[in-house]
Design an enzyme around this catalytic site. Structure first.
Site, PDB file in Angstrom:
ATOM      1  N   CYS A 152      62.153  36.675  43.176  1.00  0.00           N
ATOM      2  CA  CYS A 152      62.572  35.985  41.956  1.00  0.00           C
ATOM      3  C   CYS A 152      61.906  36.599  40.736  1.00  0.00           C
ATOM      4  O   CYS A 152      62.523  36.756  39.693  1.00  0.00           O
ATOM      5  CB  CYS A 152      62.233  34.493  42.049  1.00  0.00           C
ATOM      6  SG  CYS A 152      63.408  33.541  43.027  1.00  0.00           S
ATOM      7  N   HIS A 202      65.491  27.171  42.664  1.00  0.00           N
ATOM      8  CA  HIS A 202      64.792  28.004  41.688  1.00  0.00           C
ATOM      9  C   HIS A 202      65.762  28.640  40.690  1.00  0.00           C
ATOM     10  O   HIS A 202      66.794  29.198  41.079  1.00  0.00           O
ATOM     11  CB  HIS A 202      63.983  29.092  42.390  1.00  0.00           C
ATOM     12  CG  HIS A 202      62.871  29.611  41.547  1.00  0.00           C
ATOM     13  ND1 HIS A 202      63.087  30.493  40.510  1.00  0.00           N
ATOM     14  CD2 HIS A 202      61.547  29.344  41.551  1.00  0.00           C
ATOM     15  CE1 HIS A 202      61.934  30.764  39.920  1.00  0.00           C
ATOM     16  NE2 HIS A 202      60.975  30.082  40.536  1.00  0.00           N
ATOM     17  N   PRO A 203      65.448  28.582  39.404  1.00  0.00           N
ATOM     18  CA  PRO A 203      66.369  29.065  38.357  1.00  0.00           C
ATOM     19  C   PRO A 203      66.484  30.573  38.241  1.00  0.00           C
ATOM     20  O   PRO A 203      67.334  31.067  37.492  1.00  0.00           O
ATOM     21  CB  PRO A 203      65.780  28.473  37.078  1.00  0.00           C
ATOM     22  CG  PRO A 203      64.320  28.309  37.370  1.00  0.00           C
ATOM     23  CD  PRO A 203      64.263  27.917  38.826  1.00  0.00           C
ATOM     24  N   CYS A 204      65.681  31.335  38.977  1.00  0.00           N
ATOM     25  CA  CYS A 204      65.771  32.788  38.839  1.00  0.00           C
ATOM     26  C   CYS A 204      67.116  33.318  39.317  1.00  0.00           C
ATOM     27  O   CYS A 204      67.517  34.424  38.961  1.00  0.00           O
ATOM     28  CB  CYS A 204      64.636  33.475  39.591  1.00  0.00           C
ATOM     29  SG  CYS A 204      64.731  33.335  41.385  1.00  0.00           S
ATOM     30  N   HIS A 205      67.836  32.528  40.106  1.00  0.00           N
ATOM     31  CA  HIS A 205      69.139  32.963  40.606  1.00  0.00           C
ATOM     32  C   HIS A 205      70.285  32.607  39.653  1.00  0.00           C
ATOM     33  O   HIS A 205      71.382  33.140  39.789  1.00  0.00           O
ATOM     34  CB  HIS A 205      69.439  32.284  41.952  1.00  0.00           C
ATOM     35  CG  HIS A 205      68.445  32.557  43.023  1.00  0.00           C
ATOM     36  ND1 HIS A 205      68.614  33.524  43.989  1.00  0.00           N
ATOM     37  CD2 HIS A 205      67.248  31.969  43.293  1.00  0.00           C
ATOM     38  CE1 HIS A 205      67.585  33.522  44.801  1.00  0.00           C
ATOM     39  NE2 HIS A 205      66.746  32.592  44.408  1.00  0.00           N
TER      40      HIS A 205
END
Length: 230
Positions: free
Chosen positions: A3, A174-177
């Site tokens: 990430c 998780h917001p990284c995606h």
């Protein structure tokens, strides 16, 4: 680690699929208006100490199997294997382990991330006795279609950290995606057919089912860019 690498190497094209705080606020207001037409029981929560901060919230009960939680007495070891598959008094099939689904309460929050400039799905889950589910319990109930895709990244896709508003441990997708996911889903949709609500709905439709959150098809396709489904 994955990430972090994805976030630090994010291209300018991917950043085009972020969303501003103002756009997020507009999206959740429109989302609430639309959800009321379908009786989906979403609400907007306001923060007393931060009048400008608000987020979406929904609570619902979901039936799911929790590992090592049995509802009947264990079958004696000396019984033949063929007789280990039994029925309860009310005719519910238990299988070899005697497990039946638990009723689990999920509370979902859609919160804005200032770090990633995208919405984030936070959630908490607990059984009827009030015991919180573990991250392992959550992962065991991710649908197989998503689990196979995420098996090499499961602990960074669904993780646990402090809720940015409530200050308590919550699970989150998780917001990284998110920006990359939205880019893949909307890159072929003309700008004229995109709006803040379609952005939010597209994202929630994609990530919600991994943790038990579903939007009715009628909700998704109503007033929605038809080119997404062509």
């Amino acid at each position: 680690m994955w990430c972090y690498q994805m976030y630090t190497t994010m291209t300018s094209q991917t950043r085009d699929y972020n969303i501003s705080w103002e756009q997020f606020n507009d999206a959740i207001e429109k989302f609430i208006d639309k959800s009321e037409l379908f009786n989906l029981n979403w609400s907007i929560k306001n923060v007393e100490t931060q009048p400008d901060v608000k987020y979406l919230s929904k609570r619902e009960n979901i039936s799911m199997k929790i590992n090592n939680q049995t509802k009947t007495e264990r079958i004696e070891d000396e019984l033949e294997e063929d007789y280990k598959n039994i029925l309860t008094d009310d005719g519910v099939y238990l299988g070899a382990t005697g497990e039946i689904p638990d009723s689990v309460t999920f509370e979902y929050h859609v919160v804005y991330s200032y770090s990633y400039n995208v919405p984030v799905l936070y959630f908490s889950a607990w059984k009827q006795d009030g015991k919180l589910l573990s991250l392992e319990n959550i992962w065991e109930n991710v649908p197989l279609v998503h689990r196979d895709f995420l098996k090499y990244d499961k602990w960074s896709f669904i993780t646990q950290q402090e809720h940015p508003i409530l200050g308590r441990p919550y699970f989150l997708v998780h917001p990284c995606h998110t920006a990359n996911l939205i880019m893949q889903l909307l890159m072929n949709v003309p700008d004229s057919k995109r709006d803040n609500l379609s952005y939010l709905t597209t994202w929630l439709t994609a990530v919600g089912p991994t943790v038990g959150l579903q939007l009715p098809l009628e909700f998704v396709i109503a007033d929605y860019p038809s080119s997404i489904y062509k």
